[in-house]
Design a protein around this motif. Structure first.
Motif, PDB file in Angstrom:
ATOM      1  N   ARG A 161       3.144   4.332   0.222  1.00 52.67           N
ATOM      2  CA  ARG A 161       2.326   3.128   0.356  1.00 52.67           C
ATOM      3  C   ARG A 161       2.980   2.178   1.349  1.00 52.67           C
ATOM      4  NH1 ARG A 161       0.241  -0.919  -4.472  1.00 52.67           N
ATOM      5  NH2 ARG A 161       2.280  -1.929  -4.292  1.00 52.67           N
ATOM      6  N   PRO A 162       2.230   1.692   2.345  1.00 54.61           N
ATOM      7  CA  PRO A 162       2.807   0.744   3.309  1.00 54.61           C
ATOM      8  C   PRO A 162       3.328  -0.499   2.611  1.00 54.61           C
ATOM      9  CG  PRO A 162       0.653   1.519   4.055  1.00 54.61           C
ATOM     10  CD  PRO A 162       0.810   1.982   2.638  1.00 54.61           C
ATOM     11  N   GLU A 163       4.481  -0.959   3.057  1.00 58.17           N
ATOM     12  CA  GLU A 163       5.077  -2.158   2.461  1.00 58.17           C
ATOM     13  C   GLU A 163       4.538  -3.433   3.080  1.00 58.17           C
ATOM     14  OE1 GLU A 163       9.297  -1.862   2.580  1.00 58.17           O
ATOM     15  OE2 GLU A 163       9.379  -0.157   1.202  1.00 58.17           O
ATOM     16  N   ARG A 164       3.859  -3.312   4.205  1.00 58.28           N
ATOM     17  CA  ARG A 164       3.221  -4.481   4.809  1.00 58.28           C
ATOM     18  C   ARG A 164       1.970  -4.004   5.542  1.00 58.28           C
ATOM     19  NH1 ARG A 164       8.103  -4.029   7.828  1.00 58.28           N
ATOM     20  NH2 ARG A 164       7.799  -3.556  10.039  1.00 58.28           N
ATOM     21  N   ALA A 201      12.620   5.086   6.383  1.00 52.48           N
ATOM     22  CA  ALA A 201      12.485   5.009   4.926  1.00 52.48           C
ATOM     23  C   ALA A 201      12.180   6.379   4.334  1.00 52.48           C
ATOM     24  CB  ALA A 201      11.391   4.013   4.557  1.00 52.48           C
ATOM     25  N   ARG A 228       0.494  -4.460  -9.985  1.00 50.13           N
ATOM     26  CA  ARG A 228       1.156  -3.831  -8.830  1.00 50.13           C
ATOM     27  C   ARG A 228       0.384  -4.006  -7.536  1.00 50.13           C
ATOM     28  NH1 ARG A 228       1.929   2.202 -10.691  1.00 50.13           N
ATOM     29  NH2 ARG A 228      -0.206   1.823 -11.450  1.00 50.13           N
ATOM     30  N   SER A 273      -1.330   2.772   8.157  1.00 50.31           N
ATOM     31  CA  SER A 273      -0.016   3.401   8.171  1.00 50.31           C
ATOM     32  C   SER A 273       0.102   4.385   9.326  1.00 50.31           C
ATOM     33  CB  SER A 273       0.232   4.130   6.853  1.00 50.31           C
ATOM     34  OG  SER A 273       1.376   4.948   6.927  1.00 50.31           O
ATOM     35  N   PRO A 287       2.764  -1.674   9.432  1.00 46.47           N
ATOM     36  CA  PRO A 287       4.141  -1.179   9.548  1.00 46.47           C
ATOM     37  C   PRO A 287       4.381  -0.491  10.886  1.00 46.47           C
ATOM     38  CG  PRO A 287       2.851   0.276   8.158  1.00 46.47           C
ATOM     39  CD  PRO A 287       1.973  -0.892   8.473  1.00 46.47           C
ATOM     40  N   GLN A 308       9.038   3.296   9.117  1.00 49.19           N
ATOM     41  CA  GLN A 308       8.509   4.139   8.050  1.00 49.19           C
ATOM     42  C   GLN A 308       9.246   5.476   7.997  1.00 49.19           C
ATOM     43  OE1 GLN A 308       4.142   3.902   9.119  1.00 49.19           O
ATOM     44  NE2 GLN A 308       4.006   3.530   6.916  1.00 49.19           N
TER      45      GLN A 308
END
Length: 328
Positions: A76-79, A90, A209, A19, A82, A87
Motif C-alpha cells: 500500500r502506498p504510504e503517500r 522499501a 486504518r 503507485s 510515491p 518504493q
C-alpha cells in the motif's frame, strides 16, 4: 463477495493514491497475456527489444497464471504520489518469510515455476534478484517514455474522482470505480461473479486504518489484496487507460520555442553535441551566468545530462531532450 466494513470516521480517512511500483509489477501481466490489454500493444511492440534484455525468466514468474501477484510486490502506498526508487528500497526490506507465504498464496492453484520454487530456498537472495530485476526493467523499459504517459493518465483519473466525490458523494464515487461495487453507508461490497479465478471471500474491517483507493492501468475490475489482514486497499481500472496507445505528434521547432522560450530552445538545439557553459556562452554571445541559469532549468526538467570533464562540466541532451528536439 468482499466486504469492506466502515466505522465512524473511516470514510473521512479514505484516500486516493497511485503507485509506480504497482504499475511496474502489474505491467508484467501484459507480457504474460497481451490479449487482455489491447490498448498496451503498441507499447509492447516498442518495448519488446528492451524487455528481451531483462531477467525475463524471473519477471514473468512474478505473475501467476491467474494474473495474481504476491502481495509483498504491491504494498500500500504510504503517500498519494510515491517515488519508484523509494518504493523499491522499501520492498528490499521485506522479511524473508513473507516471500514464501505470498508466492504460495498467488500460486495457490498452480505449480510454481522453477525460478521461484528454487529461489525460495534462499529468500534473501531471491528478494535481491527481484529488486534488481525490477530496477532494470523500470530503468530500461518504463521510465523513459511509458511511465510519463501513464503518470498523466493516473493524475487525470484522481482529479476526476475528486470531482465526483465533491459533487455527487461517496455512493456515486464507488459506483464509478466498478459497477460491481455497492455502498450502503457502512459497508462497501464487491461482488465478483463469473471470474475465471474467483477471489477469496473476505470481510475486511477498516477499523481506523483508512482505505487507500488506487487506480491502475492493468485491472479489468476492482480488486484488493489476497491477504485480507493487510492494510486495506481497493484497486480499480483507471479512467482513460485506453488512451495510452495514442501517439502524440512530434514536436516542431516552433512548438519547442513556444514551450521552452527561444533561449532555452536554442540551447537545447545547440547541444546536439556536448558543450560546456563557457562554450555555449561564446556561441550565443551572452554571459556564462545567463547560460548557466537556462542549463539549470533544462537539467532539472530532465532534458539534459551533465558530466565533469577536467575543470568544466559538459552538458548534453538526455534521451527525453533528444526526442523533444526530433531529428536534427
Amino acid at each position: 463477495m468482499i466486504e469492506f466494513r466502515f466505522v465512524v470516521g473511516d470514510l473521512a480517512r479514505t484516500s486516493f493514491a497511485y503507485s509506480p511500483l504497482q504499475e511496474a509489477v502489474y505491467s508484467l501481466r501484459c507480457w504474460r497475456d497481451p490479449a487482455r490489454y489491447p490498448h498496451q500493444r503498441p507499447w509492447l511492440r516498442r518495448l519488446a527489444p528492451a524487455f528481451r534484455r531483462q531477467d525475463t525468466e524471473l519477471l514473468t514468474a512474478l505473475i501467476a497464471p491467474s494474473m495474481w501477484v504476491p502481495d509483498f510486490m504491491t504494498p500500500r502506498p504510504e503517500r498519494p504520489r510515491p517515488v519508484f526508487a523509494q518504493q523499491l528500497t522499501a520492498l528490499g526490506t521485506t522479511p524473508p518469510h513473507v516471500l514464501a507465504a505470498d508466492f504460495g498464496a498467488a500460486y495457490a492453484n498452480h505449480p510454481m515455476p522453477p525460478v521461484v520454487r528454487e529461489g525460495l530456498t534462499d529468500p534473501a537472495a531471491l528478494l535481491d534478484r527481484v529488486t534488481g530485476a525490477l530496477a532494470a526493467y523500470w530503468h530500461d523499459c518504463l521510465a523513459p517514455d511509458w511511465w510519463p504517459r501513464v503518470h498523466t493518465i493516473l493524475e487525470s483519473d484522481l482529479a476526476h474522482r475528486g470531482k465526483v466525490l465533491a459533487e455527487e458523494g461517496a455512493g456515486s464515487l464507488f459506483a464509478s470505480l466498478d459497477p460491481r461495487l455497492d455502498w450502503n453507508g457502512e459497508v462497501l461490497t464487491l461482488v465478483k461473479k463469473l471470474d475465471r479465478h474467483p477471489w477469496p471471500e473476505a470481510d475486511i474491517q477498516i477499523g481506523g486504518r483508512g482505505l487507500v483507493i488506487i487506480p491502475t492501468m492493468f485491472a479489468l475490475g476492482a480488486h484488493t489484496n489476497i491477504d485480507p489482514s493487510l492494510p486495506p486497499i481497493l484497486c480499480y481500472p483507471a479512467r482513460g487507460r485506453a488512451t495510452i496507445s495514442e501517439t502524440p505528434p512530434p514536436a516542431t521547432g516552433e512548438a519547442l520555442t513556444r514551450l521552452l522560450g527561444a533561449p532555452r530552445a536554442r540551447i537545447l538545439h545547440l547541444l546536439r553535441e556536448p558543450a560546456s557553459t563557457t562554450e555555449l556562452a561564446h556561441r550565443l554571445a551572452v554571459t556564462p551566468g545567463a547560460v548557466s541559469q537556462h542549463l539549470s532549468v533544462l537539467y532539472d526538467a530532465g532534458l539534459l545530462t551533465r558530466a565533469r570533464s577536467g575543470r568544466s562540466v559538459r552538458y548534453a541532451r538526455s534521451e527525453l531532450g533528444e526526442r523533444l528536439c526530433g531529428p536534427s
